[in-house]
Design an enzyme around this catalytic site. Structure first.
Site, short mmCIF file in Angstrom:
data_model
loop_
_atom_site.label_atom_id
_atom_site.label_comp_id
_atom_site.label_asym_id
_atom_site.label_seq_id
_atom_site.Cartn_x
_atom_site.Cartn_y
_atom_site.Cartn_z
N ASP A 2 8.03 -11.36 3.04
CA ASP A 2 6.42 -11.05 3.50
C ASP A 2 5.63 -11.39 2.22
OD1 ASP A 2 7.82 -8.89 2.53
OD2 ASP A 2 7.63 -7.88 4.24
N GLU B 71 2.32 -6.79 7.51
CA GLU B 71 1.60 -5.29 7.75
C GLU B 71 0.65 -5.29 8.86
OE1 GLU B 71 2.44 -2.80 6.09
OE2 GLU B 71 3.36 -3.66 4.26
#
Length: 371
Positions: free
Chosen positions: A66, A125
């Site tokens: 990520d 997120e």
């Protein structure tokens, strides 16, 4: 390449979900410096997929990292801290990206038999990048969709050199929760002419806390946390609007559905009791991360044979991770990697030990050789 230097450069340019423009450009610049003969590269929004061609491939193995940051003001005091005020890599994604770059370098220098695709995924997120990235790969680039997939997440509480995972459930189902209450404001001296949303929100908050204790099977596990409550404008005006912000965590999808139904029922009751209007937004929702039994076993077996690594069997956690959208359809494993920080994930002073960068790419390369 100097991985510490790369990590610190990434740490200085934190960007939130689907705004990782500088991050993508920096990663592309680094990737362009490698020999390109065995690489295939595609972009998706602010993400990148890099395929490394193997010498005698029979499958495509995936590695996901990520790339987004959090809206947190950094307080580490580091000389290389964030240059974007109000944003920080407080979840270690700068470490994740750097490990992926180091792993990519190893795969180029020491090819393995199988093809490998490294997915630099945005928006973990929020609002969630894994699901749309997966669907785009399936539809537009099926030759980049891996047959199996792996990922790591830093663990501040574990020593450097420790990795941990477990077969089956690792991380929970998660859902954001935003509730807005709309009433009628007015002067504090005339409460009978108003509908006070501060009082309504306080009542709602207390009622929400009964859901886990009274509506979820006690043999199951669930969390409902309201982390923020705001109402009103000044001390002598009765609040016309209030807002609750929180998160829901469950270990199975049935409990998540049950909790949401109960939240909605309580909100309807609050509307009636306090003569107001209540709206609910569940924001980003993530599936649980279920590790493939066989692959998790292989990972732990491999880690136990590496002299410099300590492997542990982790407990399932209420952590949320959109990697679950990959493991929903692909066999895969996520594991914790210790970084020995005094401060935890999402903390403004999180400072992972960069020593993890010195061995993790080699560790991953060795594991992929055995798959």
């Amino acid at each position: 390449m100097e991985l510490v230097k790369i990590r610190r450069a990434l740490h200085q340019i934190p960007e939130i979900g689907f705004q990782e423009v500088k991050t993508q450009a920096y990663l592309m610049d680094i990737i362009s410096q490698f020999p390109q003969e065995r690489l295939e590269i595609v972009k998706w929004r602010t993400g990148i997929a890099v395929k490394v061609l193997g010498e005698n491939p029979t499958k495509l193995i995936g590695w996901r990292t990520d790339i987004d940051a959090l809206p947190i003001t950094e307080e580490t005091g580091l000389e290389f801290q964030s240059t974007h005020p109000g944003f920080m890599h407080a979840c270690g994604h700068d470490i994740h990206m750097t490990i992926a770059i180091g792993f990519l370098q190893k795969l180029i220098e020491k090819p393995i038999n199988d093809d490998v695709v490294i997915l630099f995924q945005p928006a973990e997120e929020g609002p969630g990048g894994a699901l749309p990235f997966r669907e785009w790969l399936k539809k537009e680039k099926p030759d980049f969709l891996p047959d199996m997939i792996f990922a790591l997440h830093i663990a501040p509480e574990l020593p450097v050199g420790t990795v941990g995972t477990r077969p089956g459930l690792l991380f929970a189902n998660t859902s954001e929760l935003f509730i807005d209450l709309h009433g009628k404001g007015g002067h504090a001296a005339f409460p009978h002419l108003t509908e006070d949303m501060a009082v309504a929100a306080a009542s709602l908050l207390m009622q929400l806390q009964t859901i886990v204790s009274r509506n979820v099977n006690p043999m199951d596990s669930a969390v409902l946390t309201i982390g923020k409550l705001s109402a009103g404008t000044v001390q002598n005006i009765i609040a016309e609007h209030a807002r609750l912000e929180g998160t829901i965590r469950t270990l199975n999808s049935e409990s998540m559905s049950q909790m949401k139904k109960r939240i909605e029922a309580i909100c309807r009751a609050v509307e009636e009791a306090y003569n107001c209007r209540v709206s609910i937004d569940y924001g980003s929702s993530y599936l649980e991360v279920n590790n493939d039994q066989e692959l998790a076993g292989k990972f732990l077996d491999y880690a136990n044979r590496v002299p410099t690594i300590k492997a542990i069997r982790s407990e399932a956690a209420m952590t949320g991770e959109d990697f679950g959208y990959f493991t929903e359809q692909l066999p895969g494993v996520m594991f914790w990697a210790g970084v020995a920080s005094s401060y935890g994930l999402h903390h403004a002073k999180l400072n992972p030990d960069e020593q993890v960068l010195t061995f993790m790419p080699d560790f991953l390369h060795g594991f992929f050789l055995e798959l």
